[in-house]
Write a protein that holds these residues in place. Structure first.
Motif, PDB file in Angstrom:
ATOM      1  N   GLY A 163       0.810  -1.223   0.000  1.00  0.00           N
ATOM      2  CA  GLY A 163       0.000   0.000   0.000  1.00  0.00           C
ATOM      3  C   GLY A 163       0.836   1.262   0.000  1.00  0.00           C
ATOM      4  O   GLY A 163       0.333   2.352  -0.292  1.00  0.00           O
ATOM      5  N   HIS A 164       2.140   1.128   0.326  1.00  0.00           N
ATOM      6  CA  HIS A 164       2.970   2.321   0.480  1.00  0.00           C
ATOM      7  C   HIS A 164       4.029   2.456  -0.605  1.00  0.00           C
ATOM      8  O   HIS A 164       5.116   2.985  -0.387  1.00  0.00           O
ATOM      9  CB  HIS A 164       3.527   2.374   1.908  1.00  0.00           C
ATOM     10  CG  HIS A 164       2.398   2.348   2.886  1.00  0.00           C
ATOM     11  ND1 HIS A 164       1.577   3.435   3.083  1.00  0.00           N
ATOM     12  CD2 HIS A 164       1.854   1.323   3.608  1.00  0.00           C
ATOM     13  CE1 HIS A 164       0.609   3.095   3.929  1.00  0.00           C
ATOM     14  NE2 HIS A 164       0.747   1.826   4.254  1.00  0.00           N
ATOM     15  N   CYS A 174      -0.487  10.396   2.573  1.00  0.00           N
ATOM     16  CA  CYS A 174      -0.857   9.060   3.048  1.00  0.00           C
ATOM     17  C   CYS A 174      -0.738   9.023   4.569  1.00  0.00           C
ATOM     18  O   CYS A 174       0.002   9.816   5.149  1.00  0.00           O
ATOM     19  CB  CYS A 174       0.063   8.023   2.408  1.00  0.00           C
ATOM     20  SG  CYS A 174      -0.303   6.329   2.904  1.00  0.00           S
ATOM     21  N   CYS A 176       0.927   7.105   6.218  1.00  0.00           N
ATOM     22  CA  CYS A 176       2.283   6.716   6.612  1.00  0.00           C
ATOM     23  C   CYS A 176       3.244   7.896   6.628  1.00  0.00           C
ATOM     24  O   CYS A 176       4.390   7.769   7.064  1.00  0.00           O
ATOM     25  CB  CYS A 176       2.817   5.642   5.669  1.00  0.00           C
ATOM     26  SG  CYS A 176       3.253   6.252   4.031  1.00  0.00           S
ATOM     27  N   CYS A 181       0.995   7.551  -2.136  1.00  0.00           N
ATOM     28  CA  CYS A 181       0.968   6.089  -1.973  1.00  0.00           C
ATOM     29  C   CYS A 181      -0.250   5.467  -2.668  1.00  0.00           C
ATOM     30  O   CYS A 181      -1.318   6.079  -2.754  1.00  0.00           O
ATOM     31  CB  CYS A 181       0.921   5.712  -0.501  1.00  0.00           C
ATOM     32  SG  CYS A 181       2.461   5.993   0.381  1.00  0.00           S
TER      33      CYS A 181
HETATM   34 ZN   LIG Z   1       1.782   5.373   2.553  1.00  0.00          ZN
END
Ligand SMILES: [Zn+2]
Length: 324
Positions: A163-164, A174, A176, A181
């Protein structure tokens, strides 16, 4: 016959299953996690759950060879330790060791997304393939990479965070901390955001999506979009088409690196079924390196739903013990 415990530890509940060596679920149960408590306390509850499953099924305890458990967060599979999990409130929690003390059998730990991919690969839609990738389209974009029937988890079990991977340089923020992402464009959360934006944009006022959500943008969900697409709503069609463009880009990146035999979609958005696959697959034309004839990739929908974690955890325990 040998039996294995498959345990799926989440922030809210722990799903437990007892599986036979052919992968049949003999019994399953669910208990609250009670997140925020020390690892030893949670392990004691999970061990109790496991023992109840074994007793309830009438399986002799010495036929249960091992247990597998999957957890969210950063996992050290070698040490059987949850290095960090915000959902569980844990830092360096030796969950495998604690469970082994209570259960008296070997316990193996894996990351929840990777383990679900293994479950799907072994017993679900991926069972006819040696190499498959599961992409879960939910609150985030999770999933796992299975190569040669085994989890590919990267160095120190910290990779395979599909997902990243950025699909738009400098794009949407995102969770994160990075921008652009895959997750920020292809999760159910992203789809909902894209739908709300289209509903509020010029021309969106008469979209059927407004009626389906009762005039409340907060009530928009993935199904609002797909229901409106099925009904022929133009705005929803545009949102869905653009969403599938993002999904195709991210998926094609994974295909070009790992070249699996199959890509499987799970999570809430995958419930769209053929509305997803039929419109997504043509978009891979020109994205898959060398085309899709040689080293053909199949596309499918995951089959195990909420059981993917327990099935994958049991499969992981089987693989480690090698008693079969
Ligand atoms: Zn991400």
């Amino acid at each position: 016959m040998n039996y294995f415990l498959g345990l799926d530890l989440g922030g809210t509940t722990v799903k437990g299953g007892l599986l036979d060596q052919d992968g049949h679920i003999i019994a399953k149960s669910e208990i609250p996690t009670g997140a925020g408590r020390p690892c030893g306390q949670v392990a004691a509850d999970i061990a109790e759950q496991g023992k109840k499953l074994i007793d309830g099924a009438g399986v002799p305890a010495d036929c249960v060879r091992a247990a597998g458990i999957c957890s969210p967060g950063t996992i050290n599979t070698e040490k059987g330790e949850v290095v960090f999990s915000g959902n569980l409130g844990w830092h360096c929690a030796p969950i495998s060791g604690e469970l082994e003390k209570c259960l008296g059998i070997p316990v193996f730990l894996g990351n929840d997304a990777n383990v679900a991919a293994l479950g799907e690969a072994r017993y679900g839609s991926g069972r006819n393939y040696r190499d498959s990738i599961l992409i879960t389209l939910g609150t985030g974009v999770g999933g796992g990479i299975i190569m040669g029937g085994r989890i590919f988890e990267g160095g120190r079990s910290a990779g395979a965070e599909i997902g990243h991977m950025a699909i738009v340089c400098g794009g949407e923020p995102c969770t994160c901390g990075r921008r652009g992402c895959f997750e920020a464009y292809a999760s159910a959360t992203a789809l909902i955001g894209q739908a709300r934006a289209a509903m509020s944009a010029p021309g969106g006022a008469d979209s059927l999506m407004w009626k389906l959500c009762g005039g409340d943008p907060d009530a928009v969900c993935g199904k609002t979009v797909t229901d409106a697409v099925t009904a022929g709503d133009k705005t929803a069609e545009q949102v869905w088409d653009r969403y599938l463009d993002y999904l195709a880009e991210g998926t094609a990146n994974l295909i070009n690196i790992f070249r699996p035999e199959a890509v499987l979609y799970g999570g809430g958005v995958s419930k769209a079924g053929s509305l997803l696959l039929d419109r997504l697959v043509p978009k891979f034309e020109g994205l898959i390196f060398g085309g899709n004839d040689y080293a053909h990739v199949d596309f499918g929908i995951a089959a195990l739903g909420n059981d993917a974690g327990i099935c994958g955890a049991a499969a992981m325990a089987m693989d480690h013990t090698g008693v079969l």
